[in-house]
Each structure stands twice: as structure tokens, then as C-alpha cells.
Design an enzyme around this catalytic site. Structure first.
Site, PDB file in Angstrom:
ATOM      1  N   ASP A  15       3.891  -2.360 -10.400  1.00  0.00           N
ATOM      2  CA  ASP A  15       2.427  -2.299 -10.454  1.00  0.00           C
ATOM      3  C   ASP A  15       1.840  -3.688 -10.681  1.00  0.00           C
ATOM      4  OD1 ASP A  15      -0.054  -1.180 -10.414  1.00  0.00           O
ATOM      5  OD2 ASP A  15       0.115  -0.171 -12.350  1.00  0.00           O
ATOM      6  N   ASN A  63      -1.172   7.095  -2.943  1.00  0.00           N
ATOM      7  CA  ASN A  63      -1.540   5.779  -2.383  1.00  0.00           C
ATOM      8  C   ASN A  63      -2.183   5.883  -1.001  1.00  0.00           C
ATOM      9  OD1 ASN A  63       1.276   3.967  -3.852  1.00  0.00           O
ATOM     10  ND2 ASN A  63      -0.807   4.211  -4.598  1.00  0.00           N
TER      11      ASN A  63
HETATM   12  C1  FPP Z   1       1.327  -1.457  -6.835  1.00  0.00           C
HETATM   13  O1  FPP Z   1       0.432  -2.523  -7.009  1.00  0.00           O
HETATM   14  C2  FPP Z   1       2.225  -1.675  -5.716  1.00  0.00           C
HETATM   15  C3  FPP Z   1       2.311  -0.894  -4.580  1.00  0.00           C
HETATM   16  C4  FPP Z   1       1.477   0.292  -4.341  1.00  0.00           C
HETATM   17  C5  FPP Z   1       3.230  -1.240  -3.496  1.00  0.00           C
HETATM   18  C6  FPP Z   1       4.566  -1.808  -3.892  1.00  0.00           C
HETATM   19  C7  FPP Z   1       5.113  -2.518  -2.756  1.00  0.00           C
HETATM   20  C8  FPP Z   1       5.806  -3.670  -2.811  1.00  0.00           C
HETATM   21  C9  FPP Z   1       6.158  -4.388  -4.040  1.00  0.00           C
HETATM   22  C10 FPP Z   1       6.211  -4.239  -1.519  1.00  0.00           C
HETATM   23  C11 FPP Z   1       7.667  -4.283  -1.336  1.00  0.00           C
HETATM   24  C12 FPP Z   1       8.363  -3.004  -1.332  1.00  0.00           C
HETATM   25  C13 FPP Z   1       9.371  -2.695  -0.490  1.00  0.00           C
HETATM   26  C14 FPP Z   1      10.104  -1.411  -0.662  1.00  0.00           C
HETATM   27  C15 FPP Z   1       9.763  -3.571   0.622  1.00  0.00           C
HETATM   28  P1  FPP Z   1      -1.123  -2.210  -6.946  1.00  0.00           P
HETATM   29  O2  FPP Z   1      -1.562  -2.436  -5.540  1.00  0.00           O
HETATM   30  O3  FPP Z   1      -1.359  -0.846  -7.486  1.00  0.00           O
HETATM   31  O4  FPP Z   1      -1.706  -3.289  -7.876  1.00  0.00           O
HETATM   32  P2  FPP Z   1      -3.051  -3.154  -8.751  1.00  0.00           P
HETATM   33  O5  FPP Z   1      -2.812  -2.036  -9.716  1.00  0.00           O
HETATM   34  O6  FPP Z   1      -3.116  -4.488  -9.415  1.00  0.00           O
HETATM   35  O7  FPP Z   1      -4.164  -2.921  -7.810  1.00  0.00           O
END
Ligand code: FPP
Length: 233
Positions: A15, A63
Site C-alpha cells: 500500500d 480496486n
Molecule cells: C496500492 O497502492 C497498490 C496497488 C493497488 C497495486 C500494487 C501493484 C504494484 C506494487 C505493482 C507491481 C505488482 C506486480 C504483481 C507486478 P495505492 O494505489 O492504494 O496507494 P495509495 O493508498 O497511496 O493511494
């Protein structure tokens, strides 16, 4: 680090990519790109420590409610990563598994994942379980339907149903998760591996995922080692 008492199965809720980008005045997508780089380094380190199973929360069923531009960017990133990193998984003898609903995934995402699963299915140095289009409750619903169908078809008797069998009917038949790390300071489970994490220790470092280095991971492991797990006893 004491490698005696390391967890067998670690869950990571990655996250904070969006906030990492925002802090730098960048587009959220660049946070995901940086997150993917962090993940690669982290996995390398984790399997070197001798940890056998890692489950990562790449994309939840919820998501899909995000801006379609961000969703598409993430899906493209997954396809790119799954095909370009295949060689690395093979070289390191890591088995890749996919947990989530496959039917409503974009075709190219499902195909690249299934290709990765297929190319790595005989490996056993370590296992990476990728939760994508995943929800813990959906997994329980889907498990229930599969069991009910097998009972109707006469393949199972009601008395056959126990915890071991339920585990077998989940998306993947995995050992319990010992330790769940959620970065960015949010203290929620958000529907991640509910069944498998029943007895897990939880840790919520404030670091945003793109900054979650190998050193930060080692600190998390020390925290785990200092906990006293009693399993309800
Ligand atoms: C959460 O951060 C992250 C995600 C929803 C996506 C996770 C994906 C990756 C780390 C890319 C790589 C993964 C693979 C399997 C290749 P957020 O967008 O919720 O952050 P925020 O809470 O700060 O908005």
C-alpha cells in the site's frame, strides 16, 4: 539476522504507491511503476532468506472501482511484468500461483498469468502467490460453491468437509500465513487472505510501499521474531 525463526509464509499488502507519487508531484501510475521495482528487489531478498511462501496483494476486486486509466495502467504493468520477468522466475526456480477470479479478468492479463503459472509449475525453491482480482470473501464464496457442487455430484460427503478440505478448495492450497505486512501505516486487512491469515501476526510499518527496502523488511522480520505466538493456547 537469526534465520532459525523466520516465517514460512509472508503476506504483503503493498500500500502507498499513490501517496508516494503524490508527494513527489507525480502521476499515481509512476508510484505503481516504482512499487513494481521495489517488489522485484524485495522478492529476491525474501527467497534468499529462506522464506518459502509469499502472497502479495496486487489488485483487489474493489480496486476495479478506481479511475479506468489507473486500472488499465496497472493491468498493462502486470502483463508487461509477467512476461518480462518469466526468465527470472525460471532461473530462480520459483513457482508462481494466481489467486483470484479469473473469469472477469482482461484476456491478456489472464493469459500472461496462466502462462507464468504453467512455465513455473514444477519449481519448488519458493512460491509466489499473486492475489489479483482477489477478495477474501469472494474466495470463501467460490470455495463454498465448489464444495456444494461436488456434494451434489456425489464426489464428496458432508462429513468429508473439514478445515483441511476447505483449504484444498480455496484458490490455492497454501500453508497458513504466519506474518502479514501492510505498508503505509493503514491498519486494515481489506479482505486479504482471510482464511489463511487466521493466526497470522500483523505488522503495519509507516513506510510507503515504493520505499519498502530490504532493510525495512529485515526490521519487520525482527518484529515478528519478538512476538510470542500462542495460537490460542
Ligand atoms: C496500492 O497502492 C497498490 C496497488 C493497488 C497495486 C500494487 C501493484 C504494484 C506494487 C505493482 C507491481 C505488482 C506486480 C504483481 C507486478 P495505492 O494505489 O492504494 O496507494 P495509495 O493508498 O497511496 O493511494
Amino acid at each position: 539476522m537469526d534465520l532459525e525463526n523466520i516465517p514460512n509464509h509472508v503476506g504483503i499488502i503493498m500500500d502507498g504507491n499513490g501517496r508516494w507519487a503524490k508527494k513527489r508531484g507525480l502521476n499515481r501510475s509512476l508510484g505503481h511503476k516504482k512499487g513494481a521495482e521495489t517488489l522485484e528487489k524485495l522478492l529476491n531478498h525474501i527467497y534468499d532468506l529462506g522464506i518459502k511462501y509469499v502472497s502479495i496483494y496486487a489488485f483487489s476486486t474493489e480496486n476495479f472501482k478506481r479511475d479506468p486509466k489507473e486500472v488499465n495502467y496497472l493491468m498493462d504493468l502486470f502483463v508487461k511484468m509477467f512476461s518480462s520477468k518469466k526468465k527470472i522466475f525460471v532461473k530462480n526456480e520459483l513457482k508462481v500461483l494466481f489467486s483470484g477470479r479469473r473469469d472477469n479478468l482482461r484476456d491478456d492479463v489472464r493469459k500472461s498469468l496462466e502462462n507464468l503459472e504453467d512455465s513455473t509449475k514444477d519449481f519448488s525453491r519458493g512460491v509466489l502467490n499473486i492475489c489479483l482480482n482477489y477478495g477474501g470473501r469472494s474466495e470463501i464464496v467460490d470455495m463454498t460453491k465448489k464444495i456444494a457442487q461436488d456434494v451434489i455430484d456425489g464426489k464428496l460427503k458432508i462429513d468429508d468437509i473439514d478445515e483441511k478440505l476447505v483449504n484444498h478448495y480455496m484458490y490455492q492450497d497454501l500453508p497458513d500465513i504466519d506474518f502479514v505486512i501492510r505498508t503505509s501505516g493503514e491498519m486494515r486487512i481489506s479482505n486479504f487472505m482471510l482464511w489463511q491469515s487466521s493466526y497470522a501476526e500483523y505488522f503495519f510499518p509507516k513506510t510507503l510501499f515504493p520505499d519498502f527496502t530490504e532493510e525495512e523488511f529485515n526490521k519487520a522480520i525482527l518484529e515478528y521474531q519478538n512476538r510470542n505466538r500462542r495460537f490460542g493456547g
